[in-house]
Design an enzyme around this catalytic site. Structure first.
Site, short mmCIF file in Angstrom:
data_model
loop_
_atom_site.label_atom_id
_atom_site.label_comp_id
_atom_site.label_asym_id
_atom_site.label_seq_id
_atom_site.Cartn_x
_atom_site.Cartn_y
_atom_site.Cartn_z
N GLY A 17 28.76 58.28 21.82
CA GLY A 17 29.23 59.23 20.82
C GLY A 17 30.68 59.65 21.05
NE ARG A 18 30.78 60.87 27.33
CZ ARG A 18 29.47 60.76 27.44
NH1 ARG A 18 28.69 61.20 26.48
NH2 ARG A 18 28.92 60.18 28.50
CE LYS B 66 24.75 56.08 20.40
NZ LYS B 66 25.32 55.92 21.72
CD GLU C 283 23.41 71.46 17.50
OE1 GLU C 283 22.65 70.48 17.38
OE2 GLU C 283 23.75 71.94 18.60
CD GLU D 277 28.43 64.67 25.94
OE1 GLU D 277 28.75 63.69 25.25
OE2 GLU D 277 27.91 65.68 25.45
CE LYS E 25 21.31 67.52 22.52
NZ LYS E 25 21.37 66.09 22.30
CG HIS F 100 54.84 82.84 24.45
ND1 HIS F 100 55.90 83.65 24.76
CD2 HIS F 100 55.37 81.64 24.10
CE1 HIS F 100 57.04 82.99 24.56
NE2 HIS F 100 56.74 81.76 24.17
O1 F6P Z 1 24.29 66.58 22.85
C1 F6P Z 1 25.31 65.71 23.21
C2 F6P Z 1 25.47 64.61 22.22
O2 F6P Z 1 24.45 63.69 22.35
C3 F6P Z 1 26.83 63.95 22.36
O3 F6P Z 1 26.86 63.01 23.36
C4 F6P Z 1 27.05 63.43 20.99
O4 F6P Z 1 28.37 63.08 20.77
C5 F6P Z 1 26.56 64.59 20.17
O5 F6P Z 1 25.45 65.10 20.89
C6 F6P Z 1 26.16 64.28 18.77
O6 F6P Z 1 25.14 63.34 18.72
P1 F6P Z 1 24.80 62.55 17.40
O7 F6P Z 1 26.00 61.77 17.01
O8 F6P Z 1 23.63 61.68 17.72
O9 F6P Z 1 24.46 63.57 16.35
#
Ligand code: F6P
Length: 532
Positions: free
Chosen positions: A254-255, A196, A202, A340, A500, A371
């Site tokens: 995002g979620r 987003k 990452e 979240e 972060k 199990h």
């Molecule tokens: O760190 C949490 C978050 O902001 C989530 O809410 C989001 O889904 C995820 O990181 C990834 O964010 P982005 O889509 O901006 O890379």
């Protein structure tokens, strides 16, 4: 006395009443279940009785659920801490115009959706190809909401996949991107960078690794990349051509984003038609959520069951137990969606919450969980409300007997949790097995199940794209209703920021470029160990 007090008082008064006793007389199962859109939500195996339900409904009314719901659908800026509307529902209701800040946002949503469809068709048909020919594999690089939704959905809808294979890279651990890319041919792979913000460390780190991998074998690696983001500039800086960038507005959390461009990998896998059916399922649940009276409203009652178990009964966790192997990523997806969204400590106005917020959500598919951890659910000292999910029909007609076994296990677990086994029953069993006192008594005690453990069951006809859309939207709205009742903002996530920031500061320390000065003793100890 507030409604919260009334609820707690009522719960305490009947804390020892067996759930089974509620089934005596009136049609408990019929009156404490909801059928809508082919789904059946049964919450009769909980301790909610008619009076508790009345109080819960009054709580939902008093919390302004209906008003907030309409504000959300109308594009009001209900995400107050970020000053944003919350309109993921617009992504699946493409025919309905919506204004945000006085402007109709839907033409752009529709245009992007049409571009996604054209792109997906072109890739699936081979018109858009890689250097080595038709695209055989799609790698989605993203994390959190830019990963969990499409990763879960591609697995859930695997029987409908007739496009390129899909793969997902999320973890910054280089092992993830390495292991996913290693068996793939870069010349026939398409990489989607889904973020987003297009700043997530990452994702950007993994995207660079993937570009380097691609560049070793492909003359124009940028041509085999696409991007999904709200941020146009950084996608261009990364070298992805504008026609390969699928944008969305900041009012899609995002979620909650799998319904739009973040779902591109899913659309590539199952095709635009099946993707449209997925959206239609979500839209059908939206209509039900907006139109059904609260007591017949599936998301509302699912939320009220959640409030009852967590805030009223004090059960700190809930287990999500899909009896559907292809929903094996649902618990992980719901962990982000629910935790979240509703894992907050202050109310919308910044004051501390007077009660606990969202529960810990966890789970695994049945029958595997049986199990592993069901022992604790049946006989442990804590009560864990369980949420079972099960289809009437599987996708493997030749293995229908296995589906029957699966269903029998699901229903049996819910029954066992509620019914339990008394000491007298356990003694009789041991006696029949040839045990005699005093061994019989000791052995019998280990075989007692306290029972009276609550569960809900969601049944659906078959895990089609439409049904899957219904289920996801059901959970989204459940989270929304719980958030409104708790008085929190379900649409921000400030709690992820501190870690972060500290990670950014620690990276140069770990690289030896900066001293550990100012860090606590434990962190220094760990850094020293890692330095070797
Ligand atoms: O760190 C949490 C978050 O902001 C989530 O809410 C989001 O889904 C995820 O990181 C990834 O964010 P982005 O889509 O901006 O890379």
């Amino acid at each position: 006395m507030t409604l919260w007090d009334d609820l707690r008082h009522h719960q305490a008064l009947h804390a020892d009443r067996p759930i089974l006793a509620l089934f005596e007389g009136a049609d408990r199962a019929g009156r404490f279940s909801i059928r809508a859109g082919g789904l059946l939500f049964d919450y009769s195996k909980t301790s909610i009785d008619p009076h508790a339900r009345d109080l819960l409904i009054r709580l939902a009314e008093a919390s302004g659920v209906a008003g907030r719901r309409e504000a959300m659908f109308a594009g009001a800026k209900i995400n107050e801490t970020e000053g944003r509307a919350v309109l993921h529902t617009a992504l699946r209701n493409l025919d309905t115009d919506i204004d945000v800040d006085g402007e109709n946002v839907m033409p752009e949503v529709r245009a992007t959706h049409a571009r996604m469809e054209a792109f997906a068709e072109a890739v699936r048909s081979g018109r858009i190809a890689g250097q080595g020919g038709r695209i055989t594999d799609v790698v989605n690089i993203g994390i959190g909401g830019s990963d969990l939704g499409p990763a879960m959905a591609c697995l859930a809808l695997a029987p409908y996949a007739d496009g390129p294979r899909t793969h997902f890279v999320s973890n910054v651990d280089g092992a993830h991107v390495h292991d996913v890319l290693a068996p793939l041919d870069p010349a026939t792979t398409l990489v989607i960078v889904a973020s987003k913000t297009f700043t997530t460390v990452e994702t950007m780190t993994n995207a660079e690794a993937a570009r380097a991998w691609m560049a070793k074998a492909v003359a124009d690696p940028g041509a085999q990349f696409a991007a999904v983001s709200t941020a146009a500039e950084p996608t261009a800086a990364f070298g992805i051509a504008a026609e390969r960038v699928f944008g969305f507005a900041d009012w899609v959390g995002g979620r909650y984003s799998v319904w739009g461009p973040v779902g591109l990998s899913l659309m590539l896998a199952i095709g635009p038609e099946a993707f449209t059916a997925f959206l239609a399922g979500g839209a059908a649940m939206d209509r039900h959520f907006r139109e059904a009276p609260l007591v017949e409203n599936m998301p509302v009652m699912l939320a009220l069951v959640g409030i009852w178990h967590n805030q009223i009964c004090g059960h700190a966790t809930r287990a999500v137990l899909p009896y559907e192997q292809r929903l094996s990523r649902l618990p992980a997806y719901l962990q982000q969606l629910e935790m979240e969204s509703n894992g907050k400590r202050v109310a919308m106005d910044g004051t501390e919450l007077p009660r606990h917020s969202g529960p810990v959500v966890w789970g695994e598919p049945g029958t595997n969980g049986q199990h592993a951890f069901y022992q604790l659910i049946h006989q442990g000292t804590r009560v864990i409300p369980c949420e079972f999910l099960l289809a009437r029909e599987g996708h493997e007609p030749t293995l229908a007997h296995q589906h029957r076994l699966l269903a029998a296990n699901c229903l049996a677990q819910a029954e066992a949790l509620m019914r339990g086994r008394t000491l007298a029953e356990a003694r009789a069993l041991m006696s029949a097995a040839g045990f005699a006192c005093p061994d019989l008594e000791r052995q019998a005690r280990h075989r007692v199940f306290p029972g009276n453990r609550p569960s809900t069951t969601l049944l659906y006809p078959k895990l089609t794209p439409f049904t899957f859309g219904q289920i996801l939207a059901l959970y989204e709205h459940r989270v929304f209703v719980e958030g409104v009742i708790l008085g929190i903002n379900s649409f921000d996530q400030w709690g992820v920021e501190l870690g972060k920031e500290l990670a950014l500061a620690l990276e140069p320390i770990l690289a030896g470029r900066e001293p550990t000065e100012g860090k606590d003793g434990s962190t220094r100890l760990l850094v020293d160990y890692l330095a070797g």
